[in-house]
Design a protein around this motif. Structure first.
Motif, PDB file in Angstrom:
ATOM      1  N   VAL A  69      -4.232   6.281   2.449  1.00 44.59           N
ATOM      2  CA  VAL A  69      -4.554   7.707   2.344  1.00 44.59           C
ATOM      3  C   VAL A  69      -3.296   8.551   2.522  1.00 44.59           C
ATOM      4  O   VAL A  69      -3.079   9.531   1.793  1.00 44.59           O
ATOM      5  CB  VAL A  69      -5.622   8.092   3.388  1.00 44.59           C
ATOM      6  CG1 VAL A  69      -5.712   9.613   3.544  1.00 44.59           C
ATOM      7  CG2 VAL A  69      -6.984   7.532   2.977  1.00 44.59           C
ATOM      8  N   ALA A  70      -2.450   8.184   3.496  1.00 44.10           N
ATOM      9  CA  ALA A  70      -1.231   8.955   3.738  1.00 44.10           C
ATOM     10  C   ALA A  70      -0.333   8.950   2.501  1.00 44.10           C
ATOM     11  O   ALA A  70       0.241   9.979   2.135  1.00 44.10           O
ATOM     12  CB  ALA A  70      -0.485   8.384   4.948  1.00 44.10           C
ATOM     13  N   ARG A  71      -0.217   7.793   1.852  1.00 43.91           N
ATOM     14  CA  ARG A  71       0.614   7.724   0.657  1.00 43.91           C
ATOM     15  C   ARG A  71       0.020   8.571  -0.475  1.00 43.91           C
ATOM     16  O   ARG A  71       0.750   9.271  -1.184  1.00 43.91           O
ATOM     17  CB  ARG A  71       0.738   6.272   0.191  1.00 43.91           C
ATOM     18  CG  ARG A  71       1.580   5.398   1.103  1.00 43.91           C
ATOM     19  CD  ARG A  71       1.819   4.056   0.465  1.00 43.91           C
ATOM     20  NE  ARG A  71       2.565   3.183   1.373  1.00 43.91           N
ATOM     21  CZ  ARG A  71       3.003   1.979   1.034  1.00 43.91           C
ATOM     22  NH1 ARG A  71       2.779   1.526  -0.191  1.00 43.91           N
ATOM     23  NH2 ARG A  71       3.656   1.233   1.892  1.00 43.91           N
ATOM     24  N   ILE A  72      -1.304   8.493  -0.635  1.00 44.24           N
ATOM     25  CA  ILE A  72      -1.951   9.260  -1.701  1.00 44.24           C
ATOM     26  C   ILE A  72      -1.764  10.757  -1.478  1.00 44.24           C
ATOM     27  O   ILE A  72      -1.420  11.509  -2.409  1.00 44.24           O
ATOM     28  CB  ILE A  72      -3.448   8.905  -1.781  1.00 44.24           C
ATOM     29  CG1 ILE A  72      -3.619   7.466  -2.301  1.00 44.24           C
ATOM     30  CG2 ILE A  72      -4.197   9.882  -2.673  1.00 44.24           C
ATOM     31  CD1 ILE A  72      -5.022   6.946  -2.171  1.00 44.24           C
ATOM     32  N   LEU A  73      -1.962  11.202  -0.255  1.00 47.10           N
ATOM     33  CA  LEU A  73      -1.820  12.630   0.032  1.00 47.10           C
ATOM     34  C   LEU A  73      -0.372  13.083  -0.128  1.00 47.10           C
ATOM     35  O   LEU A  73      -0.111  14.199  -0.585  1.00 47.10           O
ATOM     36  CB  LEU A  73      -2.334  12.933   1.443  1.00 47.10           C
ATOM     37  CG  LEU A  73      -3.846  12.767   1.642  1.00 47.10           C
ATOM     38  CD1 LEU A  73      -4.223  13.031   3.093  1.00 47.10           C
ATOM     39  CD2 LEU A  73      -4.628  13.686   0.709  1.00 47.10           C
ATOM     40  N   ASP A  74       0.575  12.217   0.253  1.00 49.65           N
ATOM     41  CA  ASP A  74       1.985  12.555   0.058  1.00 49.65           C
ATOM     42  C   ASP A  74       2.316  12.670  -1.429  1.00 49.65           C
ATOM     43  O   ASP A  74       3.050  13.571  -1.850  1.00 49.65           O
ATOM     44  CB  ASP A  74       2.876  11.490   0.695  1.00 49.65           C
ATOM     45  CG  ASP A  74       2.969  11.639   2.204  1.00 49.65           C
ATOM     46  OD1 ASP A  74       3.442  10.693   2.853  1.00 49.65           O
ATOM     47  OD2 ASP A  74       2.579  12.709   2.720  1.00 49.65           O
ATOM     48  N   ASP A  75       1.778  11.736  -2.217  1.00 46.30           N
ATOM     49  CA  ASP A  75       2.021  11.792  -3.661  1.00 46.30           C
ATOM     50  C   ASP A  75       1.440  13.059  -4.273  1.00 46.30           C
ATOM     51  O   ASP A  75       2.053  13.690  -5.141  1.00 46.30           O
ATOM     52  CB  ASP A  75       1.413  10.565  -4.349  1.00 46.30           C
ATOM     53  CG  ASP A  75       2.243   9.308  -4.133  1.00 46.30           C
ATOM     54  OD1 ASP A  75       3.413   9.445  -3.714  1.00 46.30           O
ATOM     55  OD2 ASP A  75       1.735   8.206  -4.386  1.00 46.30           O
ATOM     56  N   VAL A 135       6.499   1.811   6.828  1.00 48.42           N
ATOM     57  CA  VAL A 135       5.275   2.595   6.731  1.00 48.42           C
ATOM     58  C   VAL A 135       4.638   2.775   8.105  1.00 48.42           C
ATOM     59  O   VAL A 135       4.311   3.885   8.517  1.00 48.42           O
ATOM     60  CB  VAL A 135       4.291   1.940   5.746  1.00 48.42           C
ATOM     61  CG1 VAL A 135       2.961   2.688   5.736  1.00 48.42           C
ATOM     62  CG2 VAL A 135       4.887   1.897   4.345  1.00 48.42           C
ATOM     63  N   LYS A 136       4.468   1.688   8.827  1.00 41.88           N
ATOM     64  CA  LYS A 136       3.783   1.743  10.126  1.00 41.88           C
ATOM     65  C   LYS A 136       4.527   2.619  11.125  1.00 41.88           C
ATOM     66  O   LYS A 136       3.914   3.350  11.911  1.00 41.88           O
ATOM     67  CB  LYS A 136       3.618   0.332  10.680  1.00 41.88           C
ATOM     68  CG  LYS A 136       2.844   0.271  11.992  1.00 41.88           C
ATOM     69  CD  LYS A 136       2.670  -1.167  12.436  1.00 41.88           C
ATOM     70  CE  LYS A 136       1.913  -1.239  13.755  1.00 41.88           C
ATOM     71  NZ  LYS A 136       1.737  -2.642  14.198  1.00 41.88           N
TER      72      LYS A 136
END
Length: 297
Positions: A69-75, A135-136
């Motif tokens: 989710v964090a990656r998707i929202l950042d993208d 990432v972590k």
């Protein structure tokens, strides 16, 4: 349920550490925060968060979902900003993990100039030779001395190669003798860098011949700077990047051996999460690294 709102609520809860803190951050009521989390869990049919009146923690599925989710929202955020003028302006906090000796010998004197060129950017540089989970642990970028990536979702930009040499002090070689072939190293006190891929065996080539030599030594250490100190003290010899000891070799404080053999080399990479849109701050730092290492290969 507005899924995009629910995803942002979920991320904020995780990063703020509590429903109450997330509610304050998003200017929503605690009831709205709880409702969005419950609706998201119902849709996924999985529990994302363990919560009591005092504590909140991610479940294992919740941790994996959060990373995605964090990656998707950042993208999505990058996509929104990519059409605006701020896309070319590095800003915010940049978190970088880098090996200590490499950074201190090659980059640290140039970093202040990089920050002066980007006044809206702050840098949190963590000097640690261990291999961090980018990432972590929340890093934007890491500098790695290896081709091996622990996660296929990461991408690597090659920067340079560290060329190694066998060296010791003149006093050490006077006492113990100069190795003439790699096999002679078995009779020497080898200082061992425990975070390298060749902690127990050193490899050399000459023409078509390849020799692998098991090494022994009483001193194991995780710092290249500590190895340099031991070399200068005459304690033993080491297979070390020439860059770390070039000044000592030139001044005669250290002497190289086995110069007609080619030892292992280490490729240095900038490693970062694979994203369609690189954050300007990450792109700027990668370009800085490329410029600073351009003449080293």
């Amino acid at each position: 349920m507005d899924q995009m709102v629910a995803l942002r609520v979920f991320r904020t809860v995780v990063e703020q550490g509590s429903f109450a803190a997330a509610a304050r951050r998003m200017r929503l009521s605690p009831a709205a925060i709880s409702k969005n989390i419950s609706a998201l869990e119902d849709q996924l049919n999985v529990r994302l968060l363990n919560r009591t009146t005092r504590r909140m923690s991610l479940t294992e599925p919740g941790r994996r979902y959060y990373e995605q989710v964090a990656r998707i929202l950042d993208d999505l955020a990058e996509a929104d900003h990519s059409l605006g003028p701020l896309q070319s302006q590095p800003s915010g906090l940049l978190r970088v993990s880098a090996p200590m000796t490499f950074t201190l010998t090659r980059l640290s004197t140039a970093i202040p100039g990089f920050l002066m060129r980007h006044p809206d950017l702050s840098l949190d540089l963590q000097l640690d030779d261990r291999r961090v989970d980018i990432v972590k642990e929340g890093f934007d970028l890491a500098i790695r001395g290896s081709d091996r990536l622990e996660d296929s979702s990461l991408v690597a930009r090659r920067l340079m190669t560290l060329h190694h040499v066998v060296c010791a002090s003149p006093d050490y070689f006077a006492r113990r003798g100069m190795p003439r072939v790699p096999q002679d190293l078995r009779a020497h006190d080898c200082i061992r860098f425990t975070l390298s891929g060749h902690v127990s065996e050193w490899e050399f080539t000459r023409g078509a011949e390849t020799v692998r030599v098991p090494i022994e030594g009483r001193y194991r250490v995780t710092s290249g700077l500590a190895i340099r100190d031991a070399l200068l003290a005459g304690f033993g010899l080491n297979l070390i990047p020439r860059q770390y000891v070039a000044g000592d070799i030139k001044a005669g404080r250290l002497v190289t051996a086995l110069d007609d053999w080619v030892p292992v080399q280490t490729a240095i990479h900038a490693v970062y999460p694979s994203r369609r849109y690189l954050l300007p701050k990450v792109r700027a730092f990668v370009e800085f690294l490329v410029d600073e290492t351009r003449d080293e290969d």
